[in-house]
Each structure stands twice: as structure tokens, then as C-alpha cells.
Scaffold this motif. Structure first.
Motif, PDB file in Angstrom:
ATOM      1  N   GLY A 108       0.830  -1.199   0.000  1.00 15.66           N
ATOM      2  CA  GLY A 108       0.000   0.000   0.000  1.00 15.66           C
ATOM      3  C   GLY A 108       0.866   1.252   0.000  1.00 15.66           C
ATOM      4  N   PHE A 109       0.387   2.305   0.685  1.00 16.79           N
ATOM      5  CA  PHE A 109       1.101   3.578   0.663  1.00 16.79           C
ATOM      6  C   PHE A 109       1.430   4.093   2.062  1.00 16.79           C
ATOM      7  N   SER A 110       1.482   3.175   3.025  1.00 19.06           N
ATOM      8  CA  SER A 110       1.955   3.545   4.358  1.00 19.06           C
ATOM      9  C   SER A 110       3.456   3.796   4.258  1.00 19.06           C
ATOM     10  N   ASP A 111       4.040   4.393   5.289  1.00 25.33           N
ATOM     11  CA  ASP A 111       5.482   4.656   5.274  1.00 25.33           C
ATOM     12  C   ASP A 111       6.273   3.354   5.117  1.00 25.33           C
ATOM     13  N   ASP A 112       5.853   2.303   5.828  1.00 25.76           N
ATOM     14  CA  ASP A 112       6.557   1.021   5.743  1.00 25.76           C
ATOM     15  C   ASP A 112       6.442   0.417   4.348  1.00 25.76           C
ATOM     16  N   ASP A 113       5.247   0.505   3.767  1.00 25.24           N
ATOM     17  CA  ASP A 113       5.051  -0.055   2.427  1.00 25.24           C
ATOM     18  C   ASP A 113       5.795   0.751   1.368  1.00 25.24           C
ATOM     19  N   ARG A 114       5.839   2.057   1.528  1.00 32.19           N
ATOM     20  CA  ARG A 114       6.603   2.886   0.584  1.00 32.19           C
ATOM     21  C   ARG A 114       8.090   2.515   0.635  1.00 32.19           C
ATOM     22  N   ARG A 115       8.583   2.294   1.836  1.00 28.79           N
ATOM     23  CA  ARG A 115       9.996   1.915   1.985  1.00 28.79           C
ATOM     24  C   ARG A 115      10.259   0.568   1.320  1.00 28.79           C
ATOM     25  N   ARG A 130      12.696  -0.270  -1.777  1.00 26.38           N
ATOM     26  CA  ARG A 130      13.771  -1.254  -1.567  1.00 26.38           C
ATOM     27  C   ARG A 130      13.746  -2.323  -2.656  1.00 26.38           C
ATOM     28  N   ARG A 131      12.564  -2.851  -2.927  1.00 23.23           N
ATOM     29  CA  ARG A 131      12.453  -3.892  -3.964  1.00 23.23           C
ATOM     30  C   ARG A 131      12.827  -3.343  -5.340  1.00 23.23           C
ATOM     31  N   ILE A 132      12.359  -2.142  -5.642  1.00 20.41           N
ATOM     32  CA  ILE A 132      12.685  -1.526  -6.929  1.00 20.41           C
ATOM     33  C   ILE A 132      14.193  -1.355  -7.074  1.00 20.41           C
ATOM     34  N   ALA A 133      14.832  -0.897  -6.006  1.00 16.79           N
ATOM     35  CA  ALA A 133      16.277  -0.686  -6.043  1.00 16.79           C
ATOM     36  C   ALA A 133      17.024  -2.004  -6.238  1.00 16.79           C
ATOM     37  N   GLU A 134      16.561  -3.065  -5.574  1.00 14.78           N
ATOM     38  CA  GLU A 134      17.214  -4.369  -5.730  1.00 14.78           C
ATOM     39  C   GLU A 134      17.059  -4.904  -7.161  1.00 14.78           C
ATOM     40  N   VAL A 135      15.873  -4.741  -7.734  1.00 15.97           N
ATOM     41  CA  VAL A 135      15.658  -5.169  -9.123  1.00 15.97           C
ATOM     42  C   VAL A 135      16.520  -4.328 -10.062  1.00 15.97           C
ATOM     43  N   SER A 136      16.584  -3.030  -9.799  1.00 15.07           N
ATOM     44  CA  SER A 136      17.387  -2.131 -10.633  1.00 15.07           C
ATOM     45  C   SER A 136      18.865  -2.492 -10.588  1.00 15.07           C
ATOM     46  N   GLU A 195      14.429  11.857   1.527  1.00  9.79           N
ATOM     47  CA  GLU A 195      15.870  11.684   1.379  1.00  9.79           C
ATOM     48  C   GLU A 195      16.298  10.312   1.884  1.00  9.79           C
ATOM     49  N   GLU A 196      15.610   9.817   2.910  1.00  9.93           N
ATOM     50  CA  GLU A 196      15.920   8.487   3.453  1.00  9.93           C
ATOM     51  C   GLU A 196      15.725   7.405   2.384  1.00  9.93           C
ATOM     52  N   LEU A 197      14.627   7.482   1.650  1.00 11.77           N
ATOM     53  CA  LEU A 197      14.356   6.496   0.603  1.00 11.77           C
ATOM     54  C   LEU A 197      15.367   6.608  -0.531  1.00 11.77           C
ATOM     55  N   ARG A 198      15.689   7.827  -0.912  1.00 11.62           N
ATOM     56  CA  ARG A 198      16.656   8.013  -2.001  1.00 11.62           C
ATOM     57  C   ARG A 198      18.042   7.531  -1.588  1.00 11.62           C
ATOM     58  N   LYS A 199      18.401   7.758  -0.327  1.00 10.45           N
ATOM     59  CA  LYS A 199      19.697   7.277   0.177  1.00 10.45           C
ATOM     60  C   LYS A 199      19.742   5.758   0.162  1.00 10.45           C
ATOM     61  N   MET A 200      18.638   5.110   0.573  1.00 13.84           N
ATOM     62  CA  MET A 200      18.581   3.657   0.566  1.00 13.84           C
ATOM     63  C   MET A 200      18.767   3.119  -0.851  1.00 13.84           C
ATOM     64  N   ALA A 201      18.074   3.708  -1.808  1.00 14.62           N
ATOM     65  CA  ALA A 201      18.201   3.269  -3.199  1.00 14.62           C
ATOM     66  C   ALA A 201      19.631   3.450  -3.694  1.00 14.62           C
ATOM     67  N   ARG A 202      20.225   4.568  -3.315  1.00 14.38           N
ATOM     68  CA  ARG A 202      21.600   4.876  -3.720  1.00 14.38           C
ATOM     69  C   ARG A 202      22.573   3.838  -3.170  1.00 14.38           C
ATOM     70  N   GLU A 203      22.364   3.455  -1.915  1.00 18.35           N
ATOM     71  CA  GLU A 203      23.268   2.487  -1.281  1.00 18.35           C
ATOM     72  C   GLU A 203      23.099   1.095  -1.884  1.00 18.35           C
ATOM     73  N   ILE A 204      21.876   0.723  -2.243  1.00 25.38           N
ATOM     74  CA  ILE A 204      21.632  -0.591  -2.835  1.00 25.38           C
ATOM     75  C   ILE A 204      22.211  -0.680  -4.236  1.00 25.38           C
ATOM     76  N   ILE A 205      21.925   0.313  -5.059  1.00 31.91           N
ATOM     77  CA  ILE A 205      22.337   0.284  -6.470  1.00 31.91           C
ATOM     78  C   ILE A 205      23.824   0.573  -6.620  1.00 31.91           C
ATOM     79  N   GLY A 206      24.329   1.479  -5.806  1.00 32.06           N
ATOM     80  CA  GLY A 206      25.722   1.894  -5.916  1.00 32.06           C
ATOM     81  C   GLY A 206      25.826   3.141  -6.771  1.00 32.06           C
ATOM     82  N   LYS A 207      26.552   4.120  -6.284  1.00 34.68           N
ATOM     83  CA  LYS A 207      26.625   5.426  -6.947  1.00 34.68           C
ATOM     84  C   LYS A 207      27.141   5.332  -8.376  1.00 34.68           C
TER      85      LYS A 207
END
Length: 200
Positions: A74-81, A85-91, A110-122
Motif C-alpha cells: 500500500g502507501f503507508s510509510d513502511d510499504d513505501r519503503r 527497496r524492492r525496486i532498487a534491488e531489481v534495478s 531523502e531516506e528512501l533516495r539514500k537507501m536506493a543509492r546504497e543498494i544500487i551503488g553510486k
């Protein structure tokens, strides 16, 4: 690591091997911004432009992610995270495969963008902020979401009930309020194209 997992990465082709075969660099171009800012319009147009240049490219957005991989979220904070996270891992996997992946997601904090950045790699990530005000996006209302929001039909709407933090870290800002679609696309193409080319 789970004791039942047995890594095989040391026996697989490397990202460089795949990039050489495809003649391009594996990259994730992540477009963030409010609903209606122009993210998907630009991602779709960039996909066509890069495809015409012979690049192997794929768009990820809410339509193909939330109807499949993330259909239960859904669109709760936990679900958005978890969604990001899943999108970043697939990417990350797409980049390792040598693909150019164009992601169109609000990614509001910024927290979500940082997480994606750390998963994908700069090194594999190009971050793009597609900037337009809440008022402008509401006027555009290309998907009818703002009209539904006014009727109380869309809970946790980003920009109203749920906040949007402007990126502190980004590679490119495209201000779609002051540029035409064609101008915004050209800005994006000029920035992304050299970053997906592989030097011979």
C-alpha cells in the motif's frame, strides 16, 4: 548470510562482460518528483530515444511494479519503503545485466533516495529530480489523482497528507514548469547519453 545460500557470483559473468557484449554501460536513471511533474513522460520518451540509438533500455514505474512485483503493498510509510527497496534491488540486477533502466517513482524522502543509492551503488546510478510545484502538478492532473485527492479518495497523498522532501543530493534537476516537454527531454538526453556509452 543464510547458511542455505551458496553464492555463485564468482562463477558468473561480470557486469563488464555483459556491457562489452551489449556495447553500453549498465545504468539506473532514477527520476523522482511529485505526481504530475513529468517523470513518466520523460522516462518513456527517453526510452524511445535511447532505443533508437541501439541501447537496451527498460522503464520501471508504478504501472508495471505495483501491478506485479509490489502488488501487495500500500502507501503507508513502511510499504513505501519496501516498495523502493524492492525496486532498487531489481534495478541493481538490471544494471549488473548491462541494461539501462529508467525508474519513474515519486521517492518522496531523502531516506528512501539514500537507501536506493546504497543498494544500487553510486557508480551505476544517475539521479534526476523532475521539479514542478504541487500547484502546477495539481493543475496538470494527468492521471486524475489530484481530483480524487480533493474528494478524499487517495489517502497519504504525497505533497498534501504525506510530505515530499526536495533532494539534497542529485545529479540533474529538470524544471518542467519552465521548459517544454521537448526541452526537458533534450536536457535529459544530453545528460544521460554519454553516461551510458561504453568507451571502446
Amino acid at each position: 548470510m543464510d547458511e542455505n545460500l551458496h553464492p555463485i557470483s564468482d562463477r558468473l559473468l561480470t557486469q563488464t562482460d555483459r556491457e562489452v557484449s551489449l556495447g553500453q554501460k549498465g545504468k539506473v536513471v532514477w527520476l523522482c518528483g511529485l505526481s504530475g511533474s513529468g517523470k513518466s513522460t520523460l522516462a518513456i520518451a527517453l526510452e524511445k530515444t535511447l532505443h533508437q540509438k541501439g541501447k537496451h533500455v527498460y522503464v520501471l514505474d508504478g504501472d508495471n511494479i505495483r501491478t506485479g512485483l509490489n502488488a501487495g503493498l500500500g502507501f503507508s510509510d513502511d510499504d513505501r519503503r519496501e516498495n523502493i527497496r524492492r525496486i532498487a534491488e531489481v534495478s541493481k540486477l538490471f544494471a549488473d545485466a548491462g541494461m539501462v533502466t529508467l525508474n519513474s517513482f515519486i521517492t518522496p524522502t531523502e531516506e528512501l533516495r539514500k537507501m536506493a543509492r546504497e543498494i544500487i551503488g553510486k557508480d551505476n546510478l544517475v539521479e534526476v529530480y523532475v521539479k514542478a510545484s504541487f500547484e502546477t502538478c495539481k493543475e496538470r492532473d494527468v492521471k486524475g489523482l489530484y481530483a480524487k485527492m480533493e474528494k478524499g479518495l487517495v489517502p497519504n497523498f504525497t505533497g498534501k497528507d504525506s510530505g515530499f522532501e526536495e533532494p539534497k543530493v542529485t545529479d540533474l534537476v529538470i524544471e518542467t514548469e519552465s521548459q517544454t516537454v521537448e526541452e526537458s527531454l533534450q536536457t535529459l538526453v544530453d545528460f544521460v547519453s554519454p553516461r551510458v556509452e561504453r568507451a571502446e
